[in-house]
Scaffold this active site. Structure first.
Site, PDB file in Angstrom:
ATOM      1  N   ASP A  77      -6.857  -6.402   3.830  1.00  0.00           N
ATOM      2  CA  ASP A  77      -6.279  -5.058   3.897  1.00  0.00           C
ATOM      3  C   ASP A  77      -6.324  -4.514   5.318  1.00  0.00           C
ATOM      4  OD1 ASP A  77      -5.336  -2.554   3.331  1.00  0.00           O
ATOM      5  OD2 ASP A  77      -7.034  -1.939   2.083  1.00  0.00           O
ATOM      6  N   MET A  95     -12.156   4.721  -0.876  1.00  0.00           N
ATOM      7  CA  MET A  95     -12.871   4.902   0.388  1.00  0.00           C
ATOM      8  C   MET A  95     -13.560   6.261   0.292  1.00  0.00           C
ATOM      9  SD  MET A  95      -9.887   3.326   2.767  1.00  0.00           S
ATOM     10  CE  MET A  95      -8.736   3.400   1.414  1.00  0.00           C
ATOM     11  N   HIS A 147      -1.106  -1.130  -4.417  1.00  0.00           N
ATOM     12  CA  HIS A 147      -2.390  -0.833  -3.773  1.00  0.00           C
ATOM     13  C   HIS A 147      -2.461   0.667  -3.508  1.00  0.00           C
ATOM     14  CE1 HIS A 147      -5.982  -1.892  -1.430  1.00  0.00           C
ATOM     15  NE2 HIS A 147      -5.598  -0.975  -0.557  1.00  0.00           N
ATOM     16  N   SER A 160       0.837  -1.198   0.000  1.00  0.00           N
ATOM     17  CA  SER A 160       0.000   0.000   0.000  1.00  0.00           C
ATOM     18  C   SER A 160       0.872   1.249   0.000  1.00  0.00           C
ATOM     19  CB  SER A 160      -0.908   0.019   1.221  1.00  0.00           C
ATOM     20  OG  SER A 160      -1.490   1.315   1.320  1.00  0.00           O
ATOM     21  N   HIS A 195      -8.298   1.299  -4.304  1.00  0.00           N
ATOM     22  CA  HIS A 195      -9.268   1.086  -3.225  1.00  0.00           C
ATOM     23  C   HIS A 195      -9.918   2.429  -2.899  1.00  0.00           C
ATOM     24  CE1 HIS A 195      -9.707  -0.112   1.353  1.00  0.00           C
ATOM     25  NE2 HIS A 195     -10.883   0.053   0.756  1.00  0.00           N
ATOM     26  N   MET A 245      -8.994   8.321  -0.276  1.00  0.00           N
ATOM     27  CA  MET A 245      -9.917   8.656   0.821  1.00  0.00           C
ATOM     28  C   MET A 245     -10.436  10.072   0.657  1.00  0.00           C
ATOM     29  SD  MET A 245      -7.610   7.310   3.992  1.00  0.00           S
ATOM     30  CE  MET A 245      -6.796   5.723   3.959  1.00  0.00           C
ATOM     31  N   ASP A 290      -4.753   3.761  -2.030  1.00  0.00           N
ATOM     32  CA  ASP A 290      -5.868   4.086  -1.138  1.00  0.00           C
ATOM     33  C   ASP A 290      -6.341   5.517  -1.360  1.00  0.00           C
ATOM     34  OD1 ASP A 290      -6.161   1.689   0.561  1.00  0.00           O
ATOM     35  OD2 ASP A 290      -4.065   2.122   1.080  1.00  0.00           O
ATOM     36  N   GLY A 320       1.007  -2.158   4.140  1.00  0.00           N
ATOM     37  CA  GLY A 320       1.514  -0.791   4.055  1.00  0.00           C
ATOM     38  C   GLY A 320       2.689  -0.581   4.973  1.00  0.00           C
ATOM     39  N   MET A 330     -11.721  -5.838   4.918  1.00  0.00           N
ATOM     40  CA  MET A 330     -10.962  -4.893   5.754  1.00  0.00           C
ATOM     41  C   MET A 330     -10.653  -5.565   7.089  1.00  0.00           C
ATOM     42  SD  MET A 330     -10.403  -2.021   4.082  1.00  0.00           S
ATOM     43  CE  MET A 330      -9.442  -1.468   5.480  1.00  0.00           C
TER      44      MET A 330
HETATM   45  C1  DX5 Z   1      -6.569   1.574   5.342  1.00  0.00           C
HETATM   46  C2  DX5 Z   1      -6.093   1.266   3.951  1.00  0.00           C
HETATM   47  C3  DX5 Z   1      -4.980   0.267   3.910  1.00  0.00           C
HETATM   48  C4  DX5 Z   1      -3.740   0.726   4.626  1.00  0.00           C
HETATM   49  C5  DX5 Z   1      -3.037  -0.496   5.117  1.00  0.00           C
HETATM   50  O1  DX5 Z   1      -7.719   2.336   5.270  1.00  0.00           O
HETATM   51  O2  DX5 Z   1      -7.140   0.738   3.167  1.00  0.00           O
HETATM   52  O3  DX5 Z   1      -4.682  -0.114   2.587  1.00  0.00           O
HETATM   53  O4  DX5 Z   1      -2.883   1.466   3.822  1.00  0.00           O
HETATM   54  O5  DX5 Z   1      -1.959  -0.095   5.894  1.00  0.00           O
HETATM   55  P1  DX5 Z   1      -1.314  -1.036   6.975  1.00  0.00           P
HETATM   56  O6  DX5 Z   1      -0.765  -2.234   6.242  1.00  0.00           O
HETATM   57  O7  DX5 Z   1      -0.252  -0.168   7.571  1.00  0.00           O
HETATM   58  O8  DX5 Z   1      -2.384  -1.420   7.944  1.00  0.00           O
HETATM   59 ZN    ZN Z   2      -6.594  -0.178   1.136  1.00  0.00          ZN
END
Ligand code: DX5
Ligand code: ZN
Length: 216
Positions: free
Chosen positions: A176, A69, A34, A9, A67, A38, A36, A198, A138
């Site tokens: 994830d 969000m 990946h 990520s 992804h 948001m 993210d 991540g 998740m």
């Molecule tokens: C959280 C994201 C993840 C995040 C994972 O909302 O969707 O993809 O980056 O990060 P780690 O691996 O640090 O939990």
């Molecule tokens: Zn994610």
């Protein structure tokens, strides 16, 4: 048996050295990037959007696993297709007409993804699983990297695996949040196909080795 896919990520990357970190993932044995996205509404955080994805895409050859969000993701399906996304994942909780959203994603040629928050039961996928290429479970509450893994995820993965098999679907199960060397093996044993990581990757001393270790 299919080898597990690893999707680092980029939320945990050094944004001042984004090209360097994208190139590290390219050199590594990782399978997907990946990404993210948001919006500060669906989740209590804002990450990055289209201009940053465009910069990432410029240096990426491996598939972009996006992804979302965000609320009302239908507005941006074509935009993310144009940016070169391979998988577009929307949240079950953000889609009133999920079937329509998935048809729109598929019509662009992208793979369809549906993400479930930790409290959302897998059973809600019963009538839609055959339209889902990637089911993202998740394992933390979405919004932030670096949170700790929710143990109930193992049971959800097993339930999802059973549903996919019972329906004869080809869905990949992606996990994830909080993935690390302590839970990766058990997740794959429970039926996971793709692991997002991540902070475990980017905060490690040797990210390429960490990716390779997760893959093994
Ligand atoms: C959280 C994201 C993840 C995040 C994972 O909302 O969707 O993809 O980056 O990060 P780690 O691996 O640090 O939990
Ligand atoms: Zn994610």
């Amino acid at each position: 048996m299919n080898k597990v896919k690893i999707a680092p990520s980029l939320l945990a990357a050094d944004f001042g050295n984004l090209q360097r970190d994208v190139e590290m993932v390219e050199r590594s044995t990782a399978d997907w990037h990946h990404i993210d996205v948001m919006d500060g509404v669906f989740v209590p955080n804002i990450s990055y959007g289209m201009p940053v994805l465009k910069a990432i895409a410029k240096h990426a050859r491996k598939p972009l696993d996006v992804h979302l969000m965000i609320v009302d993701p239908d507005r941006y399906v074509q935009t993310f297709a144009d940016l070169g996304s391979s998988v577009l994942t929307v949240h079950y909780e953000a889609c009133t007409h999920l079937h329509r959203t998935l048809q729109a994603i598929r019509a662009t040629g992208m793979k369809t993804g549906v993400a479930l928050n930790p409290h959302t039961p897998v059973a809600l996928m019963e009538e839609i699983i055959k339209d889902v290429d990637v089911l993202l479970i998740m394992s933390v509450n979405p919004g932030f990297g670096g949170q700790s893994f929710i143990e109930n995820t193992f049971e959800k993965v097993r339930t999802a695996r059973q549903l996919i098999e019972r329906k004869g679907a080809n869905t990949l199960i992606e996990i994830d949040g909080g993935v690390n060397a302590d839970n990766a093996k058990a997740l794959v044993a429970a039926g996971a196909n793709v692991l997002v990581a991540g902070s475990f990757v980017f905060n490690s001393a040797h990210p390429e080795d960490t990716i390779n270790d997760l893959k093994k």
